[in-house]
Scaffold this active site. Sequence first.
Site, short mmCIF file in Angstrom:
data_model
loop_
_atom_site.label_atom_id
_atom_site.label_comp_id
_atom_site.label_asym_id
_atom_site.label_seq_id
_atom_site.Cartn_x
_atom_site.Cartn_y
_atom_site.Cartn_z
N CYS A 93 0.85 -1.19 0.00
CA CYS A 93 0.00 0.00 0.00
C CYS A 93 0.88 1.23 0.00
O CYS A 93 1.95 1.24 0.62
CB CYS A 93 -0.85 0.06 1.26
SG CYS A 93 -2.10 -1.20 1.33
N GLN B 226 -0.55 15.88 -0.84
CA GLN B 226 -0.70 15.28 -2.17
C GLN B 226 -0.47 16.30 -3.29
O GLN B 226 -0.58 17.49 -3.10
CB GLN B 226 -2.10 14.66 -2.30
CG GLN B 226 -2.20 13.33 -1.57
CD GLN B 226 -3.58 12.71 -1.64
OE1 GLN B 226 -4.45 13.17 -2.38
NE2 GLN B 226 -3.80 11.65 -0.87
N GLY C 241 4.44 15.94 -5.53
CA GLY C 241 5.60 15.13 -5.92
C GLY C 241 6.04 14.11 -4.88
O GLY C 241 6.96 13.33 -5.12
N GLY D 86 4.33 11.52 -3.78
CA GLY D 86 3.94 10.17 -4.17
C GLY D 86 5.01 9.54 -5.05
O GLY D 86 5.43 8.39 -4.83
N GLU E 148 1.56 -3.91 -5.64
CA GLU E 148 0.48 -4.89 -5.53
C GLU E 148 -0.74 -4.39 -6.30
O GLU E 148 -1.08 -3.21 -6.25
CB GLU E 148 0.15 -5.08 -4.04
CG GLU E 148 -0.84 -6.19 -3.80
CD GLU E 148 -1.03 -6.49 -2.32
OE1 GLU E 148 -0.12 -7.06 -1.71
OE2 GLU E 148 -2.09 -6.13 -1.79
N1 ACO Z 1 -5.52 14.14 -10.11
C1 ACO Z 1 -4.78 14.05 -11.21
N2 ACO Z 1 -3.50 13.63 -11.23
C2 ACO Z 1 -2.98 13.28 -10.07
C3 ACO Z 1 -3.69 13.36 -8.86
C4 ACO Z 1 -5.03 13.81 -8.91
N3 ACO Z 1 -5.77 13.94 -7.82
N4 ACO Z 1 -2.90 12.96 -7.86
C5 ACO Z 1 -1.72 12.64 -8.41
N5 ACO Z 1 -1.77 12.84 -9.74
C6 ACO Z 1 -0.70 12.62 -10.70
C7 ACO Z 1 0.20 13.83 -10.69
O1 ACO Z 1 -0.18 14.75 -11.65
C8 ACO Z 1 1.55 13.23 -10.94
O2 ACO Z 1 1.79 13.05 -12.29
P1 ACO Z 1 2.70 14.09 -13.12
O3 ACO Z 1 3.90 14.39 -12.31
O4 ACO Z 1 3.00 13.33 -14.36
O5 ACO Z 1 1.83 15.29 -13.33
C9 ACO Z 1 1.46 11.83 -10.37
O6 ACO Z 1 0.08 11.53 -10.27
C10 ACO Z 1 2.13 11.71 -9.04
O7 ACO Z 1 1.85 12.85 -8.28
P2 ACO Z 1 2.51 13.04 -6.85
O8 ACO Z 1 2.27 14.44 -6.40
O9 ACO Z 1 3.91 12.56 -6.87
O10 ACO Z 1 1.65 12.01 -6.01
P3 ACO Z 1 0.88 12.23 -4.64
O11 ACO Z 1 1.81 12.73 -3.59
O12 ACO Z 1 -0.35 13.00 -4.87
O13 ACO Z 1 0.55 10.73 -4.26
C11 ACO Z 1 -0.82 8.81 -4.28
C12 ACO Z 1 -0.03 9.81 -5.14
C13 ACO Z 1 0.11 8.15 -3.29
C14 ACO Z 1 -1.42 7.75 -5.18
C15 ACO Z 1 -1.92 9.64 -3.54
O14 ACO Z 1 -2.83 10.12 -4.48
C16 ACO Z 1 -2.67 8.84 -2.50
O15 ACO Z 1 -2.20 8.65 -1.41
N6 ACO Z 1 -3.89 8.39 -2.85
C17 ACO Z 1 -4.74 7.69 -1.91
C18 ACO Z 1 -4.23 6.29 -1.65
C19 ACO Z 1 -4.00 5.51 -2.93
O16 ACO Z 1 -4.85 5.48 -3.80
N7 ACO Z 1 -2.82 4.87 -3.02
C20 ACO Z 1 -2.44 4.03 -4.13
C21 ACO Z 1 -3.12 2.73 -3.99
S1 ACO Z 1 -2.40 1.47 -5.01
C22 ACO Z 1 -1.27 0.71 -4.00
O17 ACO Z 1 -1.32 0.93 -2.80
C23 ACO Z 1 -0.28 -0.24 -4.56
#
Ligand code: ACO
Length: 473
Positions: A329, A337, A340, A342, A363
């Site tokens: 996870c 969020q 960058g 993530g 996963e």
């Molecule tokens: N809408 C559109 N694009 C998004 C969004 C959003 N809400 N959030 C992230 N992105 C895109 C970004 O644009 C970026 O892409 P780019 O650099 O090409 O523009 C990319 O995703 C990563 O963005 P980050 O800022 O690095 O990611 P963030 O810190 O927001 O974290 C994460 C991403 C971890 C998936 C976060 O959204 C989160 O915690 N979500 C809830 C939990 C979840 O769904 N986790 C993944 C489950 S799958 C697994 O656990 C294996």
Amino acid sequence: MKKLQFPKKEAKTPPKNGLPGSRPGSPERDVRKSLDLSVQSASAPSRGKTLPTPKRKAETVSLASQVSAVTPVSSLPSSAEESQASVFPALRDSSFSITPREEHQPLAALTTNGSTRRLIPPQPGRKRKTCGGTDEMVKVFQNNSPRCSSIYLPPGEDSQDSSDGIPSAPRMTGSLVSDRSHDDIVTRMKNIDCIELGRHRLKPWYFSPYPQELTGLPILYLCEYCLKYLKSLKCLQRHLTKCNLRHPPGNEIYRKGTISFFEIDGRKNKAYSQNLCLLAKCFLDHKTLYYDTDPFLFYVMTEYDSKGFHIVGYFSKEKESTEDYNVACILTLPPYQRRGYGKLLIEFSYELSKVEGKTGTPEKPLSDLGLLSYRSYWTQTILEILMNLKPDNGERPQITINEISEITSVKKEDVISTLQYLNLINYYKGQYILTLSEDIVEGHERAMQKRHLRIDPKCLHFTPKDWSKRGKW
Ligand code: ACO
Ligand code: ZN
């Protein structure tokens, strides 16, 4: 979007001479001015092997329609589409197959002129790694899944890597894949209104199994260091006078600037790990929460200030994964969020895999946000490699999918699905060509300029353990 239908194997184009059929991409596309990557011919003479020539006629699958399925769902801000579009050019209708004996063979030959050139056979004496089956045939084609492409491995190959994410039998380790068969709708309803965590107030997105007596509270208070939950501010204040933690428990294995990573053993720090899972579940819909945290390690990313190390996000990882999962996870807490973090967590997970000398994959299934983030990370990582390839003795440099996978620790299937998603692979005159259009190159350069947060491998102090030798974790 929740229900995935996978193509039936019988529905595939009947094999000819026992070989899988597919339709190669249109050769006309290769003539544009761009950076070309020629993928070695299926019948490369130097290999001394007879390899199948893809059939010209097979099912045609519209990529364009699938792209709409993998791009953000309606609940996401429209900027998702925009940010993706800035990196990826519009995809065209085409389907293709790879017949990659790419295991050890050069896949790509890079040229900086725009024309499509004949395949350059591998340099004699060039060192090749010998893992995997040389004769492996992988048929890759797009399906209607809103997630990843399906990858069909030949009989006898381990098929657990298929992206359907549905385990065929209960795992012996601690996968968090949700088994929805026992779910009822009530247990999925959001039950916590608000969480106070340090200086942040978080609005949970999904259900999390906090004790029922706490679910009616307007605010649930968490100690931001040990993540203990408390029912009132008074209780939290009393707790803070006793709680000495100013950082997550476990070992700090990375520090650069204000960013640190702590490694926490789910067995040794059970209370913390369970509290972290409870918090994370508020933002993860599709994972089951296990109270047995023993099989997991937790990597918590923090940002430091004069008060302490504040949690920003984390990922969990099975101590032993038969499926090569390097992340179970992953979560960035909502206040952090889209900045960058993530991708920084993802990059860190692959740095750990590099130290372990393994390839890894998250996963499945991925959430929509998870898929967006991974796609973006994979795209940038792979393009970084392809664009930095230097000519080899004046010839176009060559690289195999396996080599890309080994350099990046990104599992081969994810490399293939990313190239496929970007629609880079074409089949032309008996060879596979990766064409990097100007749009792709420029989009990549723009995206990399914006990517300020990076992991510095020199700051990582991590020694992997061989958990298989430890009996019980
Ligand atoms: N809408 C559109 N694009 C998004 C969004 C959003 N809400 N959030 C992230 N992105 C895109 C970004 O644009 C970026 O892409 P780019 O650099 O090409 O523009 C990319 O995703 C990563 O963005 P980050 O800022 O690095 O990611 P963030 O810190 O927001 O974290 C994460 C991403 C971890 C998936 C976060 O959204 C989160 O915690 N979500 C809830 C939990 C979840 O769904 N986790 C993944 C489950 S799958 C697994 O656990 C294996
Ligand atoms: Zn505490």
